[in-house]
Write a protein that holds these residues in place. Structure first.
Motif, PDB file in Angstrom:
ATOM      1  N   THR A  36     -44.610 -10.190  37.683  1.00 59.56           N
ATOM      2  CA  THR A  36     -43.462 -10.964  37.952  1.00 59.56           C
ATOM      3  C   THR A  36     -42.331 -10.941  36.892  1.00 59.56           C
ATOM      4  N   ALA A  37     -41.041 -10.895  37.085  1.00 58.25           N
ATOM      5  CA  ALA A  37     -40.184 -10.845  36.319  1.00 58.25           C
ATOM      6  C   ALA A  37     -38.965 -12.106  36.344  1.00 58.25           C
ATOM      7  N   THR A  79     -44.187 -18.943  35.020  1.00 54.45           N
ATOM      8  CA  THR A  79     -44.755 -17.571  33.993  1.00 54.45           C
ATOM      9  C   THR A  79     -44.221 -16.451  34.532  1.00 54.45           C
ATOM     10  N   PHE A  80     -43.961 -15.584  33.612  1.00 52.41           N
ATOM     11  CA  PHE A  80     -43.510 -14.283  34.205  1.00 52.41           C
ATOM     12  C   PHE A  80     -43.997 -13.267  33.263  1.00 52.41           C
ATOM     13  N   SER A 108     -44.811 -13.912  27.723  1.00 51.98           N
ATOM     14  CA  SER A 108     -43.986 -12.740  28.346  1.00 51.98           C
ATOM     15  C   SER A 108     -43.514 -11.687  27.496  1.00 51.98           C
ATOM     16  N   LYS A 109     -43.326 -10.691  28.217  1.00 53.00           N
ATOM     17  CA  LYS A 109     -42.703  -9.485  27.362  1.00 53.00           C
ATOM     18  C   LYS A 109     -41.324  -9.979  27.525  1.00 53.00           C
ATOM     19  N   ILE A 110     -40.578  -9.935  26.410  1.00 49.31           N
ATOM     20  CA  ILE A 110     -39.160 -10.227  26.319  1.00 49.31           C
ATOM     21  C   ILE A 110     -38.152  -9.345  26.008  1.00 49.31           C
ATOM     22  N   ALA A 130     -37.943 -11.768  20.677  1.00 49.65           N
ATOM     23  CA  ALA A 130     -37.917 -10.655  21.829  1.00 49.65           C
ATOM     24  C   ALA A 130     -38.882  -9.437  21.249  1.00 49.65           C
ATOM     25  N   ASP A 131     -39.309  -8.682  22.266  1.00 50.06           N
ATOM     26  CA  ASP A 131     -40.140  -7.622  22.225  1.00 50.06           C
ATOM     27  C   ASP A 131     -39.232  -6.333  21.941  1.00 50.06           C
ATOM     28  N   GLY A 132     -38.237  -6.253  22.505  1.00 52.26           N
ATOM     29  CA  GLY A 132     -37.346  -5.102  22.586  1.00 52.26           C
ATOM     30  C   GLY A 132     -35.637  -5.627  22.791  1.00 52.26           C
TER      31      GLY A 132
END
Length: 154
Positions: A36-37, A79-80, A108-110, A130-132
């Motif tokens: 999911t996103a 959740t995503f 989540s990956k942000i 954030a992850d990236g």
């Protein structure tokens, strides 16, 4: 329960070069898990393109226009696996949106995203949790590795 997906560029747009050397074009893969996103972008066209691209790979995608809407969605229990947040949002900007989402415990990956890459903006997003940080347009070359990574870590 996974889904096998043929990539079709959203809205007829090609993510590859004019010579057709895009290695991801026509690529097939199967997700082992439901992914999911959430796309957070106040630009209607950008939001639609990002959403269509993610959905073309079988990712269930929701989109909102503001950072406040994203924070409210997470606060309500949504959740995503992946959250993509535009840098320049009105009122609650991208990094502050990421910071508030992380403060709620979201795993989540942000990814922060912007049309104009700036080192300072990247540092703001990373400092906010954030992850990236990536530059628009979101493309298959960016999306496929992220989907594979998320699918393999579930």
């Amino acid at each position: 329960m996974g889904a096998e997906v043929d990539h079709v560029s959203p809205m007829g747009m090609s993510g590859g070069s004019a010579e057709g050397n895009d290695k991801s074009e026509g690529q097939r893969f199967s997700c082992k898990n439901k992914l999911t996103a959430l796309v957070v972008d106040n630009g209607g066209v950008c939001r639609a393109i990002q959403t269509a691209l993610l959905r073309s790979y079988g990712v269930e995608t929701e989109a909102v226009e503001t950072g406040e809407a994203a924070v409210q969605l997470i606060a309500s229990g949504a959740t995503f696996n992946l959250i993509i947040i535009e840098m320049l949002l009105p009122v609650l900007n991208g990094p502050e949106t990421a910071r508030q989402i992380r403060a709620m415990g979201a795993q989540s990956k942000i990814l922060g995203i912007t049309a104009f890459f700036d080192e300072r903006h990247q540092q703001e997003f990373l400092a906010a949790g954030a992850d990236g940080f990536i530059e628009k347009p979101l493309s298959p070359e960016i999306v496929i590795p992220i989907i594979w990574e998320l699918d393999n870590y579930m």
